[in-house]
Design an enzyme around this catalytic site. Sequence first.
Site, PDB file in Angstrom:
ATOM      1  N   THR A 117       0.810  -1.211   0.000  1.00 17.34           N
ATOM      2  CA  THR A 117       0.000   0.000   0.000  1.00 17.34           C
ATOM      3  C   THR A 117       0.846   1.265   0.000  1.00 17.34           C
ATOM      4  O   THR A 117       1.960   1.272   0.546  1.00 17.34           O
ATOM      5  CB  THR A 117      -0.903   0.022   1.255  1.00 17.34           C
ATOM      6  OG1 THR A 117      -1.530   1.303   1.355  1.00 17.34           O
ATOM      7  CG2 THR A 117      -0.105  -0.176   2.532  1.00 17.34           C
ATOM      8  N   TYR A 141      -2.114   0.261   9.995  1.00 19.93           N
ATOM      9  CA  TYR A 141      -2.340  -0.403   8.707  1.00 19.93           C
ATOM     10  C   TYR A 141      -1.075  -0.334   7.849  1.00 19.93           C
ATOM     11  O   TYR A 141      -0.567  -1.351   7.374  1.00 19.93           O
ATOM     12  CB  TYR A 141      -3.526   0.251   7.985  1.00 19.93           C
ATOM     13  CG  TYR A 141      -3.665  -0.204   6.559  1.00 19.93           C
ATOM     14  CD1 TYR A 141      -4.027  -1.509   6.270  1.00 19.93           C
ATOM     15  CD2 TYR A 141      -3.407   0.671   5.502  1.00 19.93           C
ATOM     16  CE1 TYR A 141      -4.123  -1.934   4.954  1.00 19.93           C
ATOM     17  CE2 TYR A 141      -3.521   0.258   4.190  1.00 19.93           C
ATOM     18  CZ  TYR A 141      -3.875  -1.052   3.917  1.00 19.93           C
ATOM     19  OH  TYR A 141      -3.963  -1.471   2.619  1.00 19.93           O
TER      20      TYR A 141
END
Length: 329
Positions: A117, A141
Site C-alpha cells: 500500500t 495499517y
Amino acid sequence: MTILVTGGAGYIGSHMALELLDAGEAVVVIDNLSTGFRWAVPEGATLVVGDFGDEKLVAETIARYDIAEIIHFAAKIVVPDSVVDPLGYYLNNVAKARSLLECAVGGGVKHFIFSSTAAVYGNPEQNPVTEDETLKPISPYGRSKLMVEWMLEDVARAHPLTYAALRYFNVAGADPQGRSGQSTPNATHLIKVAVQAALGLRPGMDVFGVDYPTPDGSCLRDYIHVTDLARAHLDALRYLRADGRSIVCNVGYQKGFSVLEVIEVVKKVSGVDFPVTIAGRRAGDPAAIVASNARIRAALGWTPQHDNLEQIVEQALNWERRLHNRRLA
Ligand code: UDP
C-alpha cells in the site's frame, strides 16, 4: 499450475480472479467470507472456505492443487480502524501473513505477489512518490503492510522464492463488464461513499478535513481503476515467471485528485447534488499522496487502460445500482 488467490471473494481479489481466468490461468481462492462473498468468486475458480492463516488448510491446499504461485489480498484494510484496533491488524495482516509464507516456503511456492500500500510512505516528502522514498507509515495499517514487505525481503533472500510487492494507491471503480465491484456493506472508501450518497443510499457524506496543506485544503489521492490494478498483478506474475528479480512497485496513475474534486465528479456523472458536510480530520490520513509509476511501467510493462476518473465513477455507480437491486431482489 494453479494460482492461489487469498481474499479472492473480496473486492480486489475477485477482479484478480476474473483477470486470471480471462488469461486462461487456473485459480483457487481461499477466503473466510468474513467480508467477501461466495457469489463474488467467479465461476471457473475453485473456492476453499477458510482462513489464509490456517497453516494446515493452506498447506493441504498448496499440495492438493499443485500451487506454484500465490497472490495475497486477504487483509484488514481500513486505516482509521487500524488506529483503533492495532492488534487486530497486526494479527491479521502480519502474523497470518507469516503463517502463509511459512506454508509457501514449505510447499515450494515459486512466486508470491503481495498487496502492499501507499500507506507505507506516510506523509511523503515529495509527490509523485517513488519507491525509493523513505518509508515512514503513520498508521498501524501502513506499518502492518511494511512489516510484510520486510518479511518477504528476508524470506526471498533465504529461500528460492521471488516476490512482487505492489503498493496500491486508492483503488476504485468496478469491472467494466459489470461482473464484480466494491460490495462491502459498510465500506468507508471515498468513491464508494460518494456513489452511495448520489444514489440516495445514505443521506449525504462528510469531507474529513479541509485544512490540509493542499490546493483546496482537502486530501489529495491517486485513484486507480481496480481492473488496471488486477492487470498489474498479472504483469508482475509474468515478470516473475520470466525470472525477474523480486521487485517493489507503486501502482497508481501519477495523478492527484482532491476529496472535493472527486465529490464534484460524482455529482456531475450521477447528476445528483447530494448533501456534503465539512467535518474534522480523520485519524491516520496523510495530506497528499500520488504515485510515481515510472518503475512499474518500465519493469513490468504495465500500461493503464482505464485512467479516467469519470469512467471509474460511472462504473462504480453502475455497480452500486446493480448491488442495490440484487439486495432488493
Ligand atoms: N474521505 C472523506 N469522506 C469519506 C471517506 C473518505 O472525506 O466519507 C477522505 C479521507 O479522509 C481521505 C480520502 O477521502 O482523505 C481517501 O480516503 P479513503 O478512505 O477512500 O482511502 P485511504 O486514502 O484512506 O486509503
